[in-house]
Scaffold this motif. Structure first.
Motif, PDB file in Angstrom:
ATOM      1  N   SER A 334     -12.763  17.154  -1.969  1.00 40.16           N
ATOM      2  CA  SER A 334     -12.274  18.375  -1.327  1.00 40.16           C
ATOM      3  C   SER A 334     -12.883  18.582   0.056  1.00 40.16           C
ATOM      4  N   LEU A 335     -14.015  17.963   0.317  1.00 41.95           N
ATOM      5  CA  LEU A 335     -14.667  18.095   1.616  1.00 41.95           C
ATOM      6  C   LEU A 335     -14.002  17.253   2.703  1.00 41.95           C
ATOM      7  N   LYS A 336     -13.281  16.221   2.290  1.00 41.81           N
ATOM      8  CA  LYS A 336     -12.824  15.205   3.226  1.00 41.81           C
ATOM      9  C   LYS A 336     -11.482  15.541   3.857  1.00 41.81           C
ATOM     10  N   SER A 337     -11.316  15.071   5.086  1.00 44.46           N
ATOM     11  CA  SER A 337     -10.018  15.150   5.745  1.00 44.46           C
ATOM     12  C   SER A 337      -9.106  14.094   5.120  1.00 44.46           C
ATOM     13  N   LEU A 338      -7.825  14.127   5.457  1.00 43.38           N
ATOM     14  CA  LEU A 338      -6.865  13.187   4.887  1.00 43.38           C
ATOM     15  C   LEU A 338      -7.257  11.748   5.200  1.00 43.38           C
ATOM     16  N   SER A 339      -7.634  11.472   6.438  1.00 45.71           N
ATOM     17  CA  SER A 339      -8.019  10.107   6.816  1.00 45.71           C
ATOM     18  C   SER A 339      -9.304   9.689   6.104  1.00 45.71           C
ATOM     19  N   SER A 340     -10.231  10.632   5.940  1.00 45.72           N
ATOM     20  CA  SER A 340     -11.483  10.321   5.243  1.00 45.72           C
ATOM     21  C   SER A 340     -11.236  10.035   3.771  1.00 45.72           C
ATOM     22  N   LYS A 341     -10.292  10.762   3.178  1.00 45.80           N
ATOM     23  CA  LYS A 341      -9.945  10.501   1.778  1.00 45.80           C
ATOM     24  C   LYS A 341      -9.387   9.096   1.613  1.00 45.80           C
ATOM     25  N   PHE A 342      -8.563   8.672   2.550  1.00 45.65           N
ATOM     26  CA  PHE A 342      -7.996   7.317   2.494  1.00 45.65           C
ATOM     27  C   PHE A 342      -9.101   6.271   2.571  1.00 45.65           C
ATOM     28  N   LEU A 343     -10.018   6.451   3.518  1.00 40.94           N
ATOM     29  CA  LEU A 343     -11.117   5.499   3.662  1.00 40.94           C
ATOM     30  C   LEU A 343     -12.023   5.509   2.432  1.00 40.94           C
ATOM     31  N   PHE A 344     -12.208   6.689   1.849  1.00 39.80           N
ATOM     32  CA  PHE A 344     -13.044   6.795   0.651  1.00 39.80           C
ATOM     33  C   PHE A 344     -12.428   6.024  -0.518  1.00 39.80           C
ATOM     34  N   ILE A 345     -11.107   6.155  -0.687  1.00 51.22           N
ATOM     35  CA  ILE A 345     -10.425   5.444  -1.778  1.00 51.22           C
ATOM     36  C   ILE A 345     -10.512   3.938  -1.568  1.00 51.22           C
ATOM     37  N   ILE A 346     -10.347   3.512  -0.315  1.00 50.21           N
ATOM     38  CA  ILE A 346     -10.461   2.085  -0.012  1.00 50.21           C
ATOM     39  C   ILE A 346     -11.867   1.577  -0.337  1.00 50.21           C
ATOM     40  N   SER A 347     -12.880   2.354   0.059  1.00 52.17           N
ATOM     41  CA  SER A 347     -14.260   1.931  -0.198  1.00 52.17           C
ATOM     42  C   SER A 347     -14.577   1.937  -1.686  1.00 52.17           C
ATOM     43  N   PHE A 348     -13.976   2.877  -2.425  1.00 47.27           N
ATOM     44  CA  PHE A 348     -14.202   2.930  -3.870  1.00 47.27           C
ATOM     45  C   PHE A 348     -13.630   1.689  -4.557  1.00 47.27           C
ATOM     46  N   LEU A 349     -12.496   1.199  -4.063  1.00 48.91           N
ATOM     47  CA  LEU A 349     -11.865   0.021  -4.657  1.00 48.91           C
ATOM     48  C   LEU A 349     -12.562  -1.274  -4.261  1.00 48.91           C
ATOM     49  N   PHE A 350     -13.467  -1.187  -3.291  1.00 52.65           N
ATOM     50  CA  PHE A 350     -14.185  -2.371  -2.842  1.00 52.65           C
ATOM     51  C   PHE A 350     -15.287  -2.684  -3.857  1.00 52.65           C
ATOM     52  N   PRO A 351     -15.372  -3.909  -4.362  1.00 51.53           N
ATOM     53  CA  PRO A 351     -16.368  -4.252  -5.390  1.00 51.53           C
ATOM     54  C   PRO A 351     -17.792  -4.034  -4.930  1.00 51.53           C
TER      55      PRO A 351
END
Length: 386
Positions: A334-351
């Protein structure tokens, strides 16, 4: 500025409300203005536990050491912790000066992010703020030189565990520990973890300040950069330590350039986080609210009260109960902007290295960790519940 709304604090423990009220009153006034109602039916053991959990026992003691309204054994307990903190802060200060001096001699520019400089700058007294370690920001290119300096001083590095050498963008600091001095240091190349957007070191260095409270000059963040750093740091941890919010309150007493703060927060897409900090500080500590803030920011501020309604330790490395972990993950999103949420999801999927510990594969097959990661994360969650 008049508040638009009021936060719901009805579920915040009475003991924590008392701590907040004591801290809000100026030292020279004692706590004579605290209402008798607030002092009734206080669980003093919980009061002390909360003072420790929120890392405010030193500041709390300084506000209440001349009053008879608090049980003497509670005051004595806080006094012991206060005295111990004085020696800890003096030790940290000496180590900070030495490292910054040697870094300078080694042509390593450094900015101290927290620790003794905050105690000196925000409180004017080393004894009034607690710190566990030192956090020092340096240019990424100087990590190897800094590592050599600290190794020569007897520090041991905590190796970063990574599968694909992704630590440069996923992490933001390397931890060091001196076994003889029992001293912890975090060397940062970024202020925040992950693919966060933030000022580069050159910008921060151009706006730096010099802390002259020590025998050796120490550089630290400019006021506006410090506000953004403290707001983002506190928000990332759910403001689960009251000390971080008090830092914001103390910093707001200084002559801040709010136009610059709002411009920087807009540039780095963190406006709602700064507004959350302003609301929390205004509502809990009576800080000045310099602007009218959005409804969403009020909702973010209310969501942080969750962390004051219970003692949640996000820093001891132990897994959180599933319900709390889910709340914290939703809160962070909820703290993140739309672009930050996208980057966060990408980083989460990174092993990560934990995936390797869950399922060991030959290096040739490391690419399989990408499609397997959701499964491996689920396996770890189920295993932690057993």
């Amino acid at each position: 500025m008049k508040n638009q709304f009021s936060l719901n604090l009805s579920s915040v423990p009475k003991e924590l409300k008392l701590i907040i009220e004591i801290i809000k009153i100026e030292e020279e006034k004692g706590i004579q203005e605290i209402s008798e109602d607030l002092l009734e039916n206080i669980n003093w053991e919980e009061f002390l536990q909360l003072a420790m959990h929120h890392r405010v026992y030193s500041l709390l003691y300084s506000r209440m050491n001349k009053t008879s309204k608090i049980p003497s054994e509670v005051v004595q307990s806080l006094n012991r912790k206060y005295q111990k903190n004085i020696f800890k802060m003096l030790s940290l200060s000496g180590e900070m000066e030495q490292i910054c001096r040697i870094f300078g001699e080694s042509q390593i520019k450094s900015l101290v992010l927290k620790g003794p400089v905050l105690a000196a700058d925000l409180y004017g007294d080393l004894s009034l703020r607690t710190s566990r370690d030192l956090d020092i920001l340096i240019p990424f290119k100087d990590l190897s030189k800094a590592d050599q300096v600290l190794t020569n001083l007897g520090y041991e590095k905590e190796e970063l565990q990574t599968l694909f050498n992704d630590w440069k963008w996923k992490d933001h600091h390397i931890s060091y520990y001196h076994p003889k001095k029992q001293m912890h240091i975090e060397i940062h190349w970024k202020m925040h973890p992950g693919a966060s957007k933030e000022p580069d070191f050159k910008e921060l260095w151009a706006r730096k300040r010099t802390c002259t409270h020590f025998s050796h000059s120490v550089y630290f963040l400019g006021r506006e950069d410090l506000f953004l750093f403290l707001a983002l740091h506190g928000a990332r941890h759910g403001w689960s330590r009251l000390r971080w919010l008090i830092d914001i309150h103390q910093l707001m007493k200084q002559n801040l350039n709010w136009d610059e703060i709002f411009a920087l927060s807009k540039k780095y897409k963190s406006t709602q986080v700064e507004e959350q900090a302003l609301i929390l500080s205004s509502q809990l500590l009576n800080s000045y609210l310099p602007k009218t803030v959005k409804v969403r920011s009020w909702k973010l501020a209310q969501s942080a009260i969750f962390y004051y309604e219970r003692m949640i330790n996000l820093h001891n490395g132990d897994p959180l109960p599933l319900k709390l972990e889910r709340y914290h993950m939703m809160y962070l999103m909820s703290l993140k902007s739309l672009s930050s949420k996208f980057l966060f999801i990408i980083s989460f999927l990174f092993p990560t290295y934990k995936d390797k510990e869950t399922l060991k594969l030959p290096r040739t097959f490391y690419f399989l960790y990408f499609p397997l990661r959701p499964v491996l994360v689920t396996v770890r969650k189920i295993t932690s519940l057993k």
